[in-house]
Design a protein around this motif. Structure first.
Motif, short mmCIF file in Angstrom:
data_model
loop_
_atom_site.label_atom_id
_atom_site.label_comp_id
_atom_site.label_asym_id
_atom_site.label_seq_id
_atom_site.Cartn_x
_atom_site.Cartn_y
_atom_site.Cartn_z
N GLU A 31 0.71 -1.57 0.16
CA GLU A 31 0.59 -0.17 0.40
C GLU A 31 0.71 1.54 0.24
OE1 GLU A 31 -2.21 -3.54 1.19
OE2 GLU A 31 0.30 -2.22 2.57
N THR A 32 1.74 1.59 0.75
CA THR A 32 2.94 2.55 0.27
C THR A 32 4.61 2.26 -0.90
OG1 THR A 32 3.07 1.95 2.72
CG2 THR A 32 4.98 3.09 1.96
N ILE A 33 4.86 1.43 -0.79
CA ILE A 33 5.39 1.33 -1.95
C ILE A 33 4.75 1.37 -3.95
CG2 ILE A 33 5.34 -1.37 -2.07
CD1 ILE A 33 8.51 1.20 -2.58
N ARG A 34 3.44 0.37 -4.11
CA ARG A 34 2.86 0.45 -4.80
C ARG A 34 2.86 0.28 -6.15
NH1 ARG A 34 -1.18 5.71 -3.72
NH2 ARG A 34 0.23 7.11 -4.51
N THR A 35 5.05 -0.46 -6.14
CA THR A 35 4.84 -0.95 -7.92
C THR A 35 4.45 -1.86 -7.76
OG1 THR A 35 6.39 -2.36 -6.65
CG2 THR A 35 7.58 -0.09 -6.64
N ASP A 36 4.61 -2.44 -9.17
CA ASP A 36 4.28 -4.06 -9.49
C ASP A 36 4.07 -4.97 -8.46
OD1 ASP A 36 3.18 -5.95 -11.40
OD2 ASP A 36 2.83 -4.20 -12.72
N PRO A 37 2.28 -5.40 -8.49
CA PRO A 37 2.13 -6.17 -7.57
C PRO A 37 2.46 -7.74 -7.68
CG PRO A 37 -0.18 -5.10 -8.51
CD PRO A 37 0.60 -4.38 -9.16
N ASN A 42 5.58 0.39 -14.32
CA ASN A 42 6.38 1.37 -13.27
C ASN A 42 6.48 2.86 -12.88
OD1 ASN A 42 5.60 2.85 -15.00
ND2 ASN A 42 6.92 3.95 -16.19
N GLY A 43 4.84 2.14 -12.14
CA GLY A 43 3.94 2.62 -11.43
C GLY A 43 5.40 2.52 -9.47
N GLY A 44 4.50 3.65 -8.76
CA GLY A 44 4.51 3.13 -7.36
C GLY A 44 6.90 3.18 -7.00
N HIS A 45 6.71 4.26 -5.82
CA HIS A 45 7.90 4.58 -5.26
C HIS A 45 7.78 6.52 -5.24
CE1 HIS A 45 12.36 5.69 -3.72
NE2 HIS A 45 11.88 4.23 -3.36
N ASP A 46 6.12 6.47 -5.54
CA ASP A 46 5.69 8.04 -6.06
C ASP A 46 5.71 8.67 -4.15
OD1 ASP A 46 3.60 5.86 -5.18
OD2 ASP A 46 2.74 6.80 -6.22
#
Length: 689
Positions: free
Chosen positions: A451-457, A665-669
């Motif tokens: 829920e925090t890192i939100r990179t590809d699950p 490539n989403g997340g760590h945002d």
């Protein structure tokens, strides 16, 4: 201190005639410099660590006699109870000691090295294993390998055959003798032969140490590579291979023997591109082939649960091993285990169950080789003052401060980079407000919730199915032979097959536990393990799936490109066999990562609603990619990639497309709250690690 306050007031007054955000940025940068300078006077410990040898054991043994006792392995300190309330780092990825396991388990392992001599001997054996042992199933032979040029379209073997192998398959030149026999040679009369295999391929030997002429993939294929040409940089063990095309290697090897062509139909998606593979998918496949309690080859679907595909992942750097408390991108297993690394050795059908189990001792040596490794030093000049600013930001800057990232849950700790990745500065490591023990400097022991890192699950959910975890946790790979309830190993196929029935009932929640659990349990997935950052400057591309080419884009999500292409080497005379260019000219030493070309998307959605930029993909790949995007989240058998045979297929696999399954490539945002000046300072600091 009064002078410092007066200067602060001067800076703020001067801001009155500037835009507000420029003022805040100027004052923020000034304050960091000022605080760094004032702390340096009060605290003699440096902000930057200039140590060249990062491995704790290698550093402790450098120049010391064999009798020198090894220090405490700092990873072993990360156990429940280690955290101090309010500290910047709150560990949650705990070490489990399998050499001295918790009750009621009893170790079945040889003791770890106790002194530098024992450690050096184990490291030496491990390195020899990595260089010479063929753990994987071989799929080709020396003659077929010699004739690979025919698959490439040549009539006569080119003089630069070895170089073309390296480019085509994304491998590196071996820094040691790695022989195979030429067609007219007997390998056992020519010390293996006069041919030279690249790093990542190895010629098999039989149980008597005689060469067989069969060629196998090796561990280094995924875990070793070069950054820089031979003229620019020496070889350093342990840099993850970001260029390998495992699918192309397997396709060519299968076709090279003729009879192996049928193996193209095996439902194993070796890779969909370069630099990543579905190696972790073997966790799904092993229970379909082997009795996981004894490792006997007894195929069965009773414990096969293909409920979710993990997608493509990069192999972790081997030099991380000394600093990670738990294994794999999701922190699933304690780093004291080596049996998970044996998976491809177990899958070698030529081994007996006893030989498969015996790999444990070899991989203990391999593991000590890995933890002896340190990353390369940054080869260019570093702005020390800017790096020191970055050190302060890295350890202190709360990315959630002033209401930032309100839609992203903040994890325990101080909200800084260090709160997930660990503490690296000697000054902060000695501060109990950051670490409970200074020996934990450099240790990465935090799993960041999804829920925090939100990179590809996709990879994080690989073992979400409890049936898979039950099958693992009651297997030899979980070290269940350390349980006092574990009886003898049943290697005969009939008994083994019969025992599958009650095991399957337990896996499915329909019966009591049958084979005992071991201490190396696979935890229920909840996020991704924050990696150690030693050598991060040299570890592009980033994230578990290699979807972000530079650290700058890791820190600035809005700059990420969805589809991109790395710089490539020249082709051969046929216009084929280009590879990724690994020279320094292709590496961005400012933004820390590969120089890439973003590709524009021109598809009409109605033509292909799932894979934008499909004009860059071969037609069969588009079909398989669409199926994967629709179904692979529910069934791993839907995650397949057609064997790359045509030149368009091979070329399209050299393009990174974040629209493919598992490659987002989403997340760590949460880094969106940084300013550009802060990003540059952080990057300069990472160059020192």
């Amino acid at each position: 201190m009064n002078a410092l306050l007066a200067l602060c007031q001067y800076v703020m007054e001067g801001c009155a005639m500037r835009l507000r955000w420029n003022c805040e940025l100027a004052f923020s940068s000034f304050l960091i410099l000022a605080l760094s300078a004032s702390r340096a006077v009060a605290d003699p410990l440096p902000l930057l660590d200039s140590t060249a040898t990062r491995s704790p054991f290698s550093a402790a043994c450098a120049g010391q006699p064999d009798s020198t006792p090894l220090p405490v392995d700092p990873r072993t300190l990360v156990v429940p109870g280690v955290n101090k309330p309010g500290a910047a780092v709150q560990f949650n990825a705990y070490w489990v000691d399998l050499h001295s396991p918790p009750a009621p388990f009893v170790s079945t392992l040889a003791p770890n090295p106790k002194n530098c001599g024992e450690f050096r001997a184990s490291v030496s054996r491990g390195r020899a294993n990595i260089e010479t042992r063929a753990y994987f199933q071989s799929f080709t032979n020396a003659l077929a390998y010699y004739n690979l040029y025919r698959l490439w379209g040549y009539l006569i073997r080119p003089a630069d055959f070895d170089e073309q192998v390296i480019k085509r398959y994304g491998l590196a030149k071996a820094p040691f003798r790695n022989p195979y026999p030429l067609p007219w040679e007997n390998p056992n009369l020519t010390n293996g032969g006069s041919g030279q295999l690249p790093l990542g391929l190895v010629q098999e030997k039989d149980e008597n140490g005689r060469y067989t002429g069969r060629i196998s993939s090796g561990c280094s294929g995924c875990h070793d590579s070069r950054l820089g040409s031979e003229q620019e940089a020496g070889f350093v063990w342990g840099r993850s291979n970001d260029a390998i095309d495992a699918g192309l290697i397997q396709s060519d090897f299968f076709r090279s023997t003729g009879v192996g062509t049928v193996l193209q139909l095996v439902p194993v998606p070796w890779s969909v591109g370069r630099g990543t593979s579905d190696a972790i998918g073997i966790v799904d496949l092993l229970p379909a082939l082997f009795d996981m309690d004894s490792l006997a080859l007894v195929p069965s679907l009773l414990e096969f649960f293909p409920s979710h595909a993990g997608g493509m992942s990069r192999a972790p750097n081997w030099w991380y091993r000394a600093f990670k408390t738990r294994q794999f991108w999701d922190g699933a297993l304690t780093s004291d285990n080596v049996r998970s690394e044996m998976a491809f050795g177990i899958a070698n059908l030529g081994r007996t169950p006893e030989q498969r189990r015996a790999l444990t001792a070899e991989f203990e040596d391999n593991d000590n080789f890995f933890i002896s490794l340190s990353p390369p030093l940054y080869p260019k000049a570093i702005n020390t003052a800017l790096a020191e600013q970055g050190a302060v930001l890295f350890h202190e800057r709360d990315l959630w401060a002033n209401g930032a990232n309100a839609n992203i849950p903040k994890t325990p700790g101080n909200g800084s980079c260090a709160s997930c990745h660990g503490v690296y500065s000697p000054r902060y490591a000695a501060n109990p407000a950051y670490l409970p023990d200074p020996r934990l400097k450099g240790i990465a022991g935090v799993i960041t919730p999804i829920e925090t890192i939100r990179t590809d699950p996709a990879r994080e959910q690989l073992m979400a199915d409890v049936r898979k975890r039950r099958a693992w946790n009651t297997s030899f790979l979980a070290y269940n032979d350390q349980s006092p309830d574990h009886g003898p190993f049943y290697d005969d196929p009939i008994t083994s097959a019969l025992r599958r029935v009650p095991r399957s009932a337990y896996d499915n929640g329909l019966g009591p536990i049958y084979s005992p659990e071991g201490p190396n349990t696979w935890i229920e997935p909840f996020g991704y393990m924050a990696t150690p950052l030693y050598g991060a400057w040299a570890s592009a591309p980033y994230f578990h799936n290699g979807s972000v080419p530079t650290i700058w884009e890791v820190l600035k999500p809005s700059d990420r490109r969805a589809v991109w292409k790395r710089q490539q080497t020249s082709t051969n005379a046929l216009g084929t066999n280009a590879g990724y260019d690994a020279s320094h000219a292709s590496y961005d030493f400012a933004k820390l990562g590969w120089k890439v070309t973003p590709l524009a998307c021109g598809d009409v959605p109605s033509n292909d609603p799932f894979i934008p930029c499909s004009q860059e993909m071969a037609t069969p790949d588009i079909l398989f990619a669409n199926i994967a995007n629709l179904v692979a989240n529910y069934n791993s058998l839907a995650y397949q990639s057609p064997p790359p045979i045509t030149q368009k297929q091979i070329r399209s696999r050299m393009i990174f497309n974040s629209h493919l399954y598992g490659l987002g490539n989403g997340g760590h945002d949460f880094t969106q709250s940084l300013t550009d000046d802060e990003r540059w300072a952080l990057i300069e600091y990472l160059k020192t690690l």
